[in-house]
Design a protein around this motif. Structure first.
Motif, mmCIF file in Angstrom:
data_model
loop_
_atom_site.group_PDB
_atom_site.id
_atom_site.type_symbol
_atom_site.label_atom_id
_atom_site.label_comp_id
_atom_site.label_asym_id
_atom_site.label_seq_id
_atom_site.Cartn_x
_atom_site.Cartn_y
_atom_site.Cartn_z
ATOM 1 N N ALA A 92 -59.367 -18.332 65.783
ATOM 2 C CA ALA A 92 -59.360 -17.872 67.181
ATOM 3 C C ALA A 92 -60.003 -18.900 68.114
ATOM 4 C CB ALA A 92 -60.071 -16.528 67.291
ATOM 5 N N ARG A 93 -61.103 -19.475 67.704
ATOM 6 C CA ARG A 93 -61.757 -20.496 68.553
ATOM 7 C C ARG A 93 -60.801 -21.645 68.864
ATOM 8 N NH1 ARG A 93 -67.242 -20.336 65.397
ATOM 9 N NH2 ARG A 93 -68.352 -18.824 66.680
ATOM 10 N N LYS A 94 -60.019 -22.064 67.853
ATOM 11 C CA LYS A 94 -59.135 -23.208 68.023
ATOM 12 C C LYS A 94 -57.824 -22.854 68.720
ATOM 13 C CE LYS A 94 -60.629 -25.830 63.983
ATOM 14 N NZ LYS A 94 -60.223 -26.361 62.676
ATOM 15 N N PHE A 95 -57.252 -21.687 68.410
ATOM 16 C CA PHE A 95 -55.869 -21.446 68.789
ATOM 17 C C PHE A 95 -55.599 -20.185 69.605
ATOM 18 C CE2 PHE A 95 -55.781 -23.772 64.695
ATOM 19 C CZ PHE A 95 -55.259 -24.964 65.161
ATOM 20 N N ASP A 96 -56.497 -19.222 69.609
ATOM 21 C CA ASP A 96 -56.245 -17.957 70.312
ATOM 22 C C ASP A 96 -57.584 -17.345 70.727
ATOM 23 O OD1 ASP A 96 -55.156 -15.643 71.333
ATOM 24 O OD2 ASP A 96 -54.215 -14.995 69.464
ATOM 25 N N PRO A 97 -58.300 -18.013 71.643
ATOM 26 C CA PRO A 97 -59.679 -17.630 71.950
ATOM 27 C C PRO A 97 -59.825 -16.394 72.851
ATOM 28 C CG PRO A 97 -59.053 -19.514 73.273
ATOM 29 C CD PRO A 97 -57.898 -19.232 72.348
ATOM 30 N N GLN A 98 -59.144 -15.333 72.479
ATOM 31 C CA GLN A 98 -59.303 -14.083 73.200
ATOM 32 C C GLN A 98 -60.547 -13.359 72.674
ATOM 33 O OE1 GLN A 98 -55.481 -12.084 74.321
ATOM 34 N NE2 GLN A 98 -54.742 -13.330 72.595
ATOM 35 N N PRO A 99 -61.275 -12.672 73.551
ATOM 36 C CA PRO A 99 -62.560 -12.073 73.156
ATOM 37 C C PRO A 99 -62.494 -11.145 71.946
ATOM 38 C CG PRO A 99 -62.304 -12.007 75.537
ATOM 39 C CD PRO A 99 -60.997 -12.496 74.974
ATOM 40 N N PHE A 100 -61.410 -10.383 71.780
ATOM 41 C CA PHE A 100 -61.337 -9.436 70.658
ATOM 42 C C PHE A 100 -61.115 -10.117 69.312
ATOM 43 C CE2 PHE A 100 -57.483 -9.253 73.253
ATOM 44 C CZ PHE A 100 -56.536 -9.779 72.389
ATOM 45 N N HIS A 101 -60.883 -11.441 69.321
ATOM 46 C CA HIS A 101 -60.826 -12.206 68.075
ATOM 47 C C HIS A 101 -62.156 -12.902 67.790
ATOM 48 C CE1 HIS A 101 -56.597 -11.468 67.970
ATOM 49 N NE2 HIS A 101 -56.270 -12.352 68.894
ATOM 50 N N LEU A 102 -63.059 -12.879 68.760
ATOM 51 C CA LEU A 102 -64.295 -13.663 68.665
ATOM 52 C C LEU A 102 -65.578 -12.847 68.687
ATOM 53 C CD1 LEU A 102 -63.215 -16.436 71.189
ATOM 54 C CD2 LEU A 102 -63.418 -16.687 68.705
ATOM 55 N N SER A 103 -65.549 -11.663 69.263
ATOM 56 C CA SER A 103 -66.785 -10.919 69.507
ATOM 57 C C SER A 103 -66.655 -9.463 69.085
ATOM 58 C CB SER A 103 -67.113 -10.987 71.009
ATOM 59 O OG SER A 103 -67.988 -9.965 71.399
ATOM 60 N N ASP A 104 -67.621 -8.996 68.305
ATOM 61 C CA ASP A 104 -67.646 -7.581 67.917
ATOM 62 C C ASP A 104 -67.734 -6.684 69.149
ATOM 63 O OD1 ASP A 104 -67.602 -7.719 65.014
ATOM 64 O OD2 ASP A 104 -69.608 -8.578 65.155
ATOM 65 N N GLU A 105 -68.559 -7.076 70.099
ATOM 66 C CA GLU A 105 -68.763 -6.266 71.296
ATOM 67 C C GLU A 105 -67.478 -6.173 72.121
ATOM 68 O OE1 GLU A 105 -70.815 -8.902 70.434
ATOM 69 O OE2 GLU A 105 -72.344 -7.595 69.550
ATOM 70 N N ALA A 106 -66.831 -7.303 72.323
ATOM 71 C CA ALA A 106 -65.576 -7.303 73.091
ATOM 72 C C ALA A 106 -64.489 -6.531 72.348
ATOM 73 C CB ALA A 106 -65.134 -8.730 73.372
ATOM 74 N N ALA A 107 -64.382 -6.724 71.059
ATOM 75 C CA ALA A 107 -63.352 -6.052 70.267
ATOM 76 C C ALA A 107 -63.559 -4.538 70.263
ATOM 77 C CB ALA A 107 -63.351 -6.594 68.844
ATOM 78 N N ALA A 108 -64.824 -4.096 70.290
ATOM 79 C CA ALA A 108 -65.131 -2.658 70.297
ATOM 80 C C ALA A 108 -64.574 -1.961 71.531
ATOM 81 C CB ALA A 108 -66.635 -2.439 70.188
ATOM 82 N N GLN A 109 -64.347 -2.704 72.587
ATOM 83 C CA GLN A 109 -63.852 -2.133 73.840
ATOM 84 C C GLN A 109 -62.320 -2.136 73.920
ATOM 85 O OE1 GLN A 109 -66.155 -0.724 75.860
ATOM 86 N NE2 GLN A 109 -67.525 -1.359 74.200
ATOM 87 N N THR A 110 -61.653 -2.510 72.841
ATOM 88 C CA THR A 110 -60.197 -2.636 72.845
ATOM 89 C C THR A 110 -59.562 -1.717 71.814
ATOM 90 O OG1 THR A 110 -60.088 -4.359 71.145
ATOM 91 C CG2 THR A 110 -60.442 -5.095 73.435
#
Length: 150
Positions: free
Chosen positions: A29-47
């Motif tokens: 995700a960092r390299k190719f698809d840096p959307q928050p729900f691929h990088l952060s537990d907190e952001a993903a919890a809101q999706t």
């Protein structure tokens, strides 16, 4: 060696086993698809995902690695892919999931202009450890015909 003539329309083959890790989900995700729900537990919890999920493109890349390993085992006379259609991500892939593939041969066609090759279309389906389909697409591939004596 598996040639065009060996491909049977309607046949299905299951193969591969790949365990998805949290570290690789985040690295991809960092390299190719840096959307928050691929990088952060907190952001993903809101999706919709509820927790960090793999990028669909990561899932596609994992499936490609399983396909290449399978082709090396079966020694297919492949000449490359011509494209994919109907790509769908059916369910999220999460760290800890174990993926596998299934290919169903849909059709095959002899080349009219180059008699040494043909094409085939197949449906790739990727499943998780619970047998749930997580991704699918239809692939068109080019393959050699069996060499003739003479």
């Amino acid at each position: 060696m598996q040639y065009f003539e060996d491909i049977e329309v309607g046949s299905k083959t299951q193969f591969g086993r790949y365990e998805v890790t949290r570290d690789e989900v985040i690295e991809f995700a960092r390299k190719f698809d840096p959307q928050p729900f691929h990088l952060s537990d907190e952001a993903a919890a809101q999706t919709y995902f509820g927790r960090i999920a793999a990028s669909g493109w990561h899932t596609a890349s994992i499936s490609m690695s399983m396909i290449v390993a399978h082709l090396e085992t079966t020694k297919q006379a492949g000449l490359g892919g011509l494209g994919i259609d109907d790509l769908r991500w059916w369910k999220p892939v999460y760290p800890g999931d174990t993926l596998r593939c299934e290919i169903e041969i849909l059709e095959k066609t002899e080349s009219r202009s180059k008699p040494d090759r043909g094409t085939y279309r197949s449906r790739l389906s990727v499943f998780n450890q619970d047998g749930e389909k997580v991704m699918s697409y239809v692939n068109t591939a080019l393959i050699r015909r069996r060499p003739t004596e003479g």
